[in-house]
Design an enzyme around this catalytic site. Structure first.
Site, PDB file in Angstrom:
ATOM      1  N   LYS A 254       0.896  -1.168   0.001  1.00 19.66           N
ATOM      2  CA  LYS A 254      -0.013  -0.028  -0.141  1.00 19.66           C
ATOM      3  C   LYS A 254       0.910   1.350   0.069  1.00 19.66           C
ATOM      4  O   LYS A 254       2.177   1.227   0.487  1.00 19.66           O
ATOM      5  CB  LYS A 254      -0.808   0.157   1.449  1.00 19.66           C
ATOM      6  CG  LYS A 254      -1.976  -1.176   1.413  1.00 19.66           C
ATOM      7  CD  LYS A 254      -2.733  -1.069   2.757  1.00 19.66           C
ATOM      8  CE  LYS A 254      -3.642  -2.066   2.752  1.00 19.66           C
ATOM      9  NZ  LYS A 254      -4.803  -2.017   2.118  1.00 19.66           N
ATOM     10  N   ARG A 328      -9.925 -12.084   2.699  1.00 18.75           N
ATOM     11  CA  ARG A 328     -10.709 -12.886   2.186  1.00 18.75           C
ATOM     12  C   ARG A 328     -10.015 -14.446   2.182  1.00 18.75           C
ATOM     13  O   ARG A 328     -10.869 -15.224   2.269  1.00 18.75           O
ATOM     14  CB  ARG A 328     -11.487 -12.431   0.943  1.00 18.75           C
ATOM     15  CG  ARG A 328     -10.379 -12.530  -0.494  1.00 18.75           C
ATOM     16  CD  ARG A 328     -10.739 -11.572  -1.348  1.00 18.75           C
ATOM     17  NE  ARG A 328     -10.763 -10.273  -1.527  1.00 18.75           N
ATOM     18  CZ  ARG A 328     -11.025  -9.418  -2.099  1.00 18.75           C
ATOM     19  NH1 ARG A 328     -11.345  -9.809  -3.345  1.00 18.75           N
ATOM     20  NH2 ARG A 328     -10.886  -8.196  -1.756  1.00 18.75           N
TER      21      ARG A 328
END
Length: 473
Positions: A254, A328
């Site tokens: 990020k 996830r």
């Protein structure tokens, strides 16, 4: 904050409706516009004998809602504390046809929420005197009011636990410390906590979870929280919380600015922990199992990579499109574990999962994906009671097809379109059994940039109340 019921002591508080002002003093205040009883308006009046009376406006009686009460008394309590008023006596009449229990619960919840501050790491803390609230009602309603205040305390304690867990940085909250906090929080209750370490996770073949965790020096922990308090029911609801205690994005790193608050990426796990805390404190009759796959998503020479094909506990293979779609993967193994090993009859996963959900819904609405409309409607009813907002996303083959991989059973990113939906459907595809399932994306609502209602900037405890009411009802 301390609550007493039917104790006539402290500064007198009079709640006034905008459309029922009759006495001379109030009429003069209205004429000078010092106090018009608008919703939330407060005026401190000095009497000739030197005593104080505090007027609190509730707006127009027929327009007053439970949410109005909660937010009004939240702001009212803050103003009382700022005014250095330490004890009040409130005479609470029958309000707009609302029952005494719900009225007391919402007033107490709002006032209790006013106490929240996050100053754990401040060397100089603001010290305020405890506010004593004497809540006075018709004696026939005494027990209902006591019960409403008690439930509010249980709920707010759960919300505050969630807020504190989410607000603390990753050098304080990491898998091992989170596991210890959970054990400590529930050690004197009827909640059973099991903690599984690295070797036990390997034995369970939680390959997707382990791939996310493998680059971190912090050992992953699988945290299982069992609150089984209804022997008459065969229903067992699994609450699966995303527990990524820090998310760098992995090799799909990020930007620096986007990493600053990534300690909040365990907001789903904190919500599960806070909800079960509230349920246990209130002794709610239900059977709930919380599952948290706690780890960090970090970078090292052994980090999993974009383009890797990995296994999962279910046996499905996963093509890694993006290492920053890591939550996830941990949820995939956790939800499979809940439905294969823990025999959950219904499952809810809750996660700070996608920026796509934030872009779509902002910071006040959580996104939902489900395989069962009836289960969603139950959640929706609970959210109305909790005064929290949901939006149901469509579950169509169109979105499911986006997750298909040419080289593996499934891929962990469906692309830039419908990202909140494809992420949810990815998690749901790892159910071991065809059971009712809800996916709740709290990426926008768990941690906010702008205060609203009874929420300060930062962690909110969003969805703790909704999950509490869903389990209770």
């Amino acid at each position: 904050m301390k609550f007493n019921v039917n104790v006539k002591q402290g500064v007198e508080v009079k709640v006034i409706y905008e459309d029922t002002i009759t006495c001379e003093v109030l009429s003069k205040l209205v004429s000078t516009k010092l106090f018009e009883a608008k919703l939330g308006q407060m005026y401190i009046h000095l009497l000739e004998d030197g005593n104080l009376v505090v007027y609190l406006g509730l707006g127009k009686e027929k327009e007053l809602s439970l949410k109005d009460l909660r937010v009004t008394f939240y702001n009212f309590a803050k103003k009382l504390i700022d005014s250095n008023i330490q004890e009040i006596a409130m005479d609470i009449p029958k309000i707009n046809g609302l029952c005494s229990y719900k009225t007391a619960l919402n007033i107490a919840e709002g006032m209790l929420c006013s106490e929240y501050t996050y100053d754990i790491f401040k060397t100089q803390k603001k010290v305020s005197q405890e506010l004593v609230v004497n809540y006075n009602v018709n004696p026939e309603k005494y027990q209902k009011v006591v019960e409403g205040i008690k439930e509010a305390k249980c709920i707010v304690n759960g919300m505050f636990l969630t807020r504190n867990l989410v607000n603390q940085p990753a050098n304080v909250i990491y898998p091992e410390s989170l596991a210890k906090i959970v054990q400590e929080e529930f050690k004197h209750s009827n909640v059973n906590v099991q903690i599984y370490g690295l070797e036990e996770i390997k034995e369970l073949n939680m390959h997707a979870f382990l791939n996310v965790a493998r680059a971190s020096s912090k050992e992953p922990k699988l945290i299982v929280i069992e609150y089984l308090n209804d022997s008459s029911s065969t229903e067992k609801i699994g609450l699966i919380g995303k527990g990524v205690t820090y998310d760098s994005g992995g090799l799909a790193i990020k930007p620096a600015a986007s990493m600053v608050t990534m300690y909040d990426d365990m907001g789903g796990s904190a919500t599960v922990i806070g909800a079960i805390k509230a349920l246990a404190n209130a002794n709610v009759k239900c059977n709930v199992v919380g599952v948290v796959a706690a780890c960090e998503n970090m970078i090292s020479g052994d980090a999993y990579r974009n383009g890797d094909i990995i296994e999962s506990m279910s046996g499905k293979t996963i093509e890694i499109i993006n290492t920053d779609a890591e939550g996830r993967l941990t949820l995939a193994d956790a939800i499979y574990y809940a439905t294969s090993h823990l025999e959950c009859t219904k499952v809810i996963d809750i996660a700070t999962l996608t920026g796509a959900c934030v872009s779509a819904l902002g910071e006040q609405v959580s996104g939902i994906v489900t395989n069962n409309q009836d289960f969603y409607h139950q959640l929706e009813e609970a959210s109305v009671k909790a005064q929290e907002y949901l939006h149901l996303f469509p579950n169509l083959p169109y979105y499911e097809n986006m997750n298909k991989s040419e080289v593996a059973d499934i891929k962990n990113s469906g692309g830039k379109y419908g990202g909140a939906i494809t992420a949810g459907l990815f998690v749901g595809s790892f159910l071991a059994k065809d059971v009712p399932w809800l996916h709740i994306d709290i990426a926008g609502t768990a941690y906010i940039s702008t205060p609203y209602d009874c929420n300060v900037k930062g962690a909110t405890g969003s969805m703790v109340k909704t999950l509490y009411y869903l389990m209770k009802n």
